[in-house]
Write a protein that holds these residues in place. Structure first.
Motif, PDB file in Angstrom:
ATOM      1  N   PHE A 196       0.846  -1.189   0.000  1.00  0.00           N
ATOM      2  CA  PHE A 196       0.000   0.000   0.000  1.00  0.00           C
ATOM      3  C   PHE A 196       0.883   1.241   0.000  1.00  0.00           C
ATOM      4  N   VAL A 197       0.626   2.139  -0.947  1.00  0.00           N
ATOM      5  CA  VAL A 197       1.391   3.382  -1.063  1.00  0.00           C
ATOM      6  C   VAL A 197       0.600   4.498  -0.395  1.00  0.00           C
ATOM      7  N   ALA A 198       1.178   5.095   0.648  1.00  0.00           N
ATOM      8  CA  ALA A 198       0.463   6.105   1.445  1.00  0.00           C
ATOM      9  C   ALA A 198       0.835   7.511   0.986  1.00  0.00           C
ATOM     10  N   PHE A 199      -0.091   8.134   0.261  1.00  0.00           N
ATOM     11  CA  PHE A 199       0.088   9.533  -0.136  1.00  0.00           C
ATOM     12  C   PHE A 199      -0.665  10.438   0.838  1.00  0.00           C
ATOM     13  N   ALA A 200      -0.044  11.544   1.182  1.00  0.00           N
ATOM     14  CA  ALA A 200      -0.695  12.531   2.041  1.00  0.00           C
ATOM     15  C   ALA A 200      -1.296  13.609   1.165  1.00  0.00           C
ATOM     16  N   GLY A 201      -2.611  13.500   0.888  1.00  0.00           N
ATOM     17  CA  GLY A 201      -3.286  14.462   0.033  1.00  0.00           C
ATOM     18  C   GLY A 201      -3.865  15.628   0.821  1.00  0.00           C
ATOM     19  N   GLU A 202      -4.515  16.531   0.083  1.00  0.00           N
ATOM     20  CA  GLU A 202      -5.103  17.706   0.719  1.00  0.00           C
ATOM     21  C   GLU A 202      -6.282  17.331   1.609  1.00  0.00           C
ATOM     22  N   ARG A 203      -7.038  16.320   1.191  1.00  0.00           N
ATOM     23  CA  ARG A 203      -8.237  15.946   1.950  1.00  0.00           C
ATOM     24  C   ARG A 203      -8.072  14.631   2.709  1.00  0.00           C
ATOM     25  N   ALA A 222      -3.123   2.933   7.416  1.00  0.00           N
ATOM     26  CA  ALA A 222      -2.063   1.924   7.472  1.00  0.00           C
ATOM     27  C   ALA A 222      -2.484   0.669   8.228  1.00  0.00           C
ATOM     28  N   ALA A 223      -3.027   0.829   9.412  1.00  0.00           N
ATOM     29  CA  ALA A 223      -3.409  -0.344  10.200  1.00  0.00           C
ATOM     30  C   ALA A 223      -4.493  -1.146   9.495  1.00  0.00           C
ATOM     31  N   ALA A 224      -5.445  -0.455   8.879  1.00  0.00           N
ATOM     32  CA  ALA A 224      -6.561  -1.134   8.217  1.00  0.00           C
ATOM     33  C   ALA A 224      -6.093  -1.935   7.011  1.00  0.00           C
ATOM     34  N   VAL A 225      -5.145  -1.395   6.230  1.00  0.00           N
ATOM     35  CA  VAL A 225      -4.721  -2.116   5.030  1.00  0.00           C
ATOM     36  C   VAL A 225      -3.885  -3.344   5.394  1.00  0.00           C
ATOM     37  N   VAL A 226      -3.103  -3.250   6.442  1.00  0.00           N
ATOM     38  CA  VAL A 226      -2.336  -4.417   6.879  1.00  0.00           C
ATOM     39  C   VAL A 226      -3.276  -5.499   7.391  1.00  0.00           C
ATOM     40  N   GLU A 227      -4.297  -5.088   8.100  1.00  0.00           N
ATOM     41  CA  GLU A 227      -5.296  -6.050   8.569  1.00  0.00           C
ATOM     42  C   GLU A 227      -6.007  -6.710   7.388  1.00  0.00           C
ATOM     43  N   ALA A 251       2.929  -4.580   3.610  1.00  0.00           N
ATOM     44  CA  ALA A 251       3.564  -3.408   4.219  1.00  0.00           C
ATOM     45  C   ALA A 251       3.010  -2.151   3.566  1.00  0.00           C
ATOM     46  N   VAL A 252       3.470  -1.023   4.112  1.00  0.00           N
ATOM     47  CA  VAL A 252       3.076   0.288   3.608  1.00  0.00           C
ATOM     48  C   VAL A 252       4.333   1.023   3.145  1.00  0.00           C
ATOM     49  N   ALA A 283       5.662   4.503   2.959  1.00  0.00           N
ATOM     50  CA  ALA A 283       5.195   5.673   3.694  1.00  0.00           C
ATOM     51  C   ALA A 283       6.308   6.699   3.869  1.00  0.00           C
ATOM     52  N   SER A 284       5.917   7.897   4.270  1.00  0.00           N
ATOM     53  CA  SER A 284       6.892   8.958   4.531  1.00  0.00           C
ATOM     54  C   SER A 284       7.172   9.123   6.015  1.00  0.00           C
ATOM     55  N   ARG A 285       6.561   8.259   6.841  1.00  0.00           N
ATOM     56  CA  ARG A 285       6.825   8.272   8.283  1.00  0.00           C
ATOM     57  C   ARG A 285       6.416   6.922   8.862  1.00  0.00           C
ATOM     58  N   PRO A 286       6.965   6.538  10.002  1.00  0.00           N
ATOM     59  CA  PRO A 286       6.535   5.287  10.634  1.00  0.00           C
ATOM     60  C   PRO A 286       5.048   5.333  10.952  1.00  0.00           C
ATOM     61  N   VAL A 287       4.372   4.186  10.773  1.00  0.00           N
ATOM     62  CA  VAL A 287       2.912   4.150  10.936  1.00  0.00           C
ATOM     63  C   VAL A 287       2.453   3.069  11.912  1.00  0.00           C
ATOM     64  N   GLY A 288       3.376   2.448  12.625  1.00  0.00           N
ATOM     65  CA  GLY A 288       2.998   1.470  13.634  1.00  0.00           C
ATOM     66  C   GLY A 288       2.722   0.085  13.115  1.00  0.00           C
ATOM     67  N   VAL A 289       2.875  -0.108  11.803  1.00  0.00           N
ATOM     68  CA  VAL A 289       2.721  -1.415  11.169  1.00  0.00           C
ATOM     69  C   VAL A 289       3.893  -1.560  10.200  1.00  0.00           C
ATOM     70  N   PRO A 290       4.113  -2.759   9.631  1.00  0.00           N
ATOM     71  CA  PRO A 290       5.241  -2.930   8.715  1.00  0.00           C
ATOM     72  C   PRO A 290       5.258  -1.866   7.614  1.00  0.00           C
ATOM     73  N   ALA A 291       6.392  -1.183   7.460  1.00  0.00           N
ATOM     74  CA  ALA A 291       6.469  -0.086   6.503  1.00  0.00           C
ATOM     75  C   ALA A 291       7.890   0.093   5.996  1.00  0.00           C
ATOM     76  N   VAL A 292       7.989   0.537   4.733  1.00  0.00           N
ATOM     77  CA  VAL A 292       9.240   1.028   4.172  1.00  0.00           C
ATOM     78  C   VAL A 292       9.097   2.548   4.133  1.00  0.00           C
ATOM     79  N   VAL A 293       9.924   3.239   4.908  1.00  0.00           N
ATOM     80  CA  VAL A 293       9.781   4.682   5.076  1.00  0.00           C
ATOM     81  C   VAL A 293      10.805   5.406   4.199  1.00  0.00           C
ATOM     82  N   VAL A 294      10.314   6.370   3.419  1.00  0.00           N
ATOM     83  CA  VAL A 294      11.154   7.132   2.481  1.00  0.00           C
ATOM     84  C   VAL A 294      10.911   8.619   2.674  1.00  0.00           C
ATOM     85  N   ASP A 295      11.786   9.427   2.095  1.00  0.00           N
ATOM     86  CA  ASP A 295      11.619  10.883   2.183  1.00  0.00           C
ATOM     87  C   ASP A 295      10.504  11.366   1.251  1.00  0.00           C
TER      88      ASP A 295
END
Length: 476
Positions: free
Chosen positions: A44-51, A58-63, A68-69, A71-83
């Motif tokens: 799952f690719v987590a984009f931070a949009g305007e809305r 993150a938690a819901a998609v892992v469930e 993994a996600v 993401a641009s920040r740690p989300v409390g579930v398996p994630a690859v975090v990038v800038d």
């Protein structure tokens, strides 16, 4: 996507793993940005949009089964975090494309990209497994997501590339480097953003500049009937093949005509032979799209007969693009409301006029329900006026211009061309158009609905189809 471990993904995108007990676990499903599309094995690719912020899911998609996600920040579930999530997505797409080894076909143009892409995909499917851009997901997010949907079985990857400025297509070709590049045309879509057709040509030509040389297998497929596209031949080191109705084209059409239903038929000529085509799509503008697809298929080893058969079987894969539906009461709705620019508007009106031949034989009339064409800048008034005038010249029975200032220019153009009385009207919004049509339509009528996506005129087509299903129609 081809199976990749989370450790490999992190290395490719330059990310850090967080909350991942076993980095050797593989992503075996699709890479998605919509939480509703998650399936077991997804990334799952987590984009931070305007809305909406994808990190919140993150938690819901892992469930739901995501491995993994991204993401641009740690989300409390398996994630690859990038800038930068977008750039990481692009880097991952480039890695997968290079590892896959499929032939990548990229195309761009001012009008007809999606229809042409759909035709190419349907033709190439006859030869080998093919993955292609769904709908118009042709930007820096949609394009890598499409590339990542390819699997080990994929042999052809057909990617539509859009641009809203200089450098956009160059960036997309860096994400997914094509071997074959197709430029369909240079028109006036987004001319308000580019500043002129020459600037549009400069942007579209970035595709052929990115191709490998002829010695390395690069092929540029160019429209011989469009001077600005034809001139791009000097901007590439790739082999150049021309398509069009011009006698100079390598892949061309002869004896072009429309059936009584408005479907194009022609004699296809390729360097390997000739064959007859009768298309299921509507409108003569699809001839050029078909020739573009034929040129690509020829370069990939298909015979003229194979191409003609595939083109004759091909249908519309993307919604709201010349979708033709006949209601039980005999009214035909042509939903072409996904988008509009001057070139596609003229093509749709000509298709409507051709379909009108059959409708008049049944006592029907043609209706053009048209709205604003966006992003035309200083050309907006002249272009809307010209479309209104063309509707009259093509003998369209009724023009319904929907919306504000631009719609009034459409109606005024029709009026000044000689459309008086009730032949052309201007209504305030989609609901007003629906109310008018519900009271006026009769069996045999053909209704074209078209405007830029922002206008939302697909609601008119949908309402009219629902009305037909309920059996409501005027007896007049």
């Amino acid at each position: 996507m081809i199976a990749l471990s989370l450790a490999e993904i992190a290395a490719v995108v330059g990310g850090q793993t967080h909350d991942i007990p076993d980095p050797s676990v593989q992503v075996t499903g699709q890479v998605v940005r919509d939480s509703r599309e998650v399936e077991p094995g997804s990334l799952f690719v987590a984009f931070a949009g305007e809305r909406v912020d994808g990190h919140d899911f993150a938690a819901a998609v892992v469930e739901a089964g995501a491995v993994a996600v991204l993401a641009s920040r740690p989300v409390g579930v398996p994630a690859v975090v990038v800038d930068d999530v977008q750039r990481a997505l692009g880097a991952l797409a480039r890695h997968v494309v290079q590892k896959l080894g499929a032939t990548l076909v990229a195309l761009t143009g001012s009008a007809g990209k999606t229809s042409t892409k759909d035709l190419i995909a349907q033709v190439l499917r006859h030869k080998a497994p093919t993955v292609f851009t769904p709908g118009s997901l042709n930007n820096e997010i949609g394009l890598p997501l499409t590339a990542l949907s390819a699997t080990e079985e994929t042999r052809f990857l057909v990617l539509e590339m859009g641009a809203r400025g200089i450098g956009h297509i160059r960036y997309l070709t860096e994400l997914t480097p094509p071997r074959i590049g197709l430029v369909i045309n240079v028109g006036t879509a987004h001319i308000g953003e580019f500043g002129g057709r020459e600037q549009i040509a400069q942007a579209k030509g970035e595709l052929v500049e990115a191709l490998p040389s002829e010695a390395e297998g690069g092929i540029a497929v160019l429209n011989a009937d469009d001077p600005l596209v034809r001139a791009m031949a000097v901007r590439t080191k790739a082999k150049v093949i021309f398509f069009g109705e011009s006698g100079e084209a390598d892949v061309r059409a002869e004896n072009v005509r429309l059936t009584d239903k408005g479907q194009p038929a022609f004699r296809l000529h390729t360097p390997s032979g000739a064959s007859d085509v009768t298309m299921r799509l509507y409108g003569e503008h699809h001839v050029s799209n078909a020739l573009a697809a034929a040129a690509v298929a020829h370069e990939l080893g298909m015979s003229a007969d194979e191409i003609a058969t595939a083109l004759s079987e091909a249908g519309s894969l993307s919604r709201w693009r010349m979708e033709v539906t006949e209601r039980p009461d005999g009214v035909t709705i042509v939903n072409d409301a996904y988008n509009a620019n001057p070139e596609s508007m003229r093509a749709a009106l000509r298709a409507l006029a051709a379909m009108g031949t059959a409708s008049r034989a049944k006592g029907g009339r043609t209706w053009a329900v048209l709205g604003k064409m966006a992003e035309l800048g200083d050309e907006a008034l002249a272009e809307h006026d010209a479309v209104g005038r063309l509707a009259v010249r093509l003998n369209v029975g009724k023009l319904v211009a929907v919306g504000g200032r631009e719609a009034s220019w459409l109606q005024l153009g029709a009026y000044n061309e000689g459309s008086w009385g009730e032949e052309s009207v201007h209504v305030s919004d989609a609901q007003a158009a629906v109310d008018l049509l519900r009271s006026e339509l009769r069996p045999g009528d053909v209704v074209l609905v078209k405007a830029s996506r922002s206008v939302g005129l697909e609601s008119v087509a949908q309402a009219l189809l629902a009305t037909g299903a309920e059996g409501e129609v005027s007896a007049r």
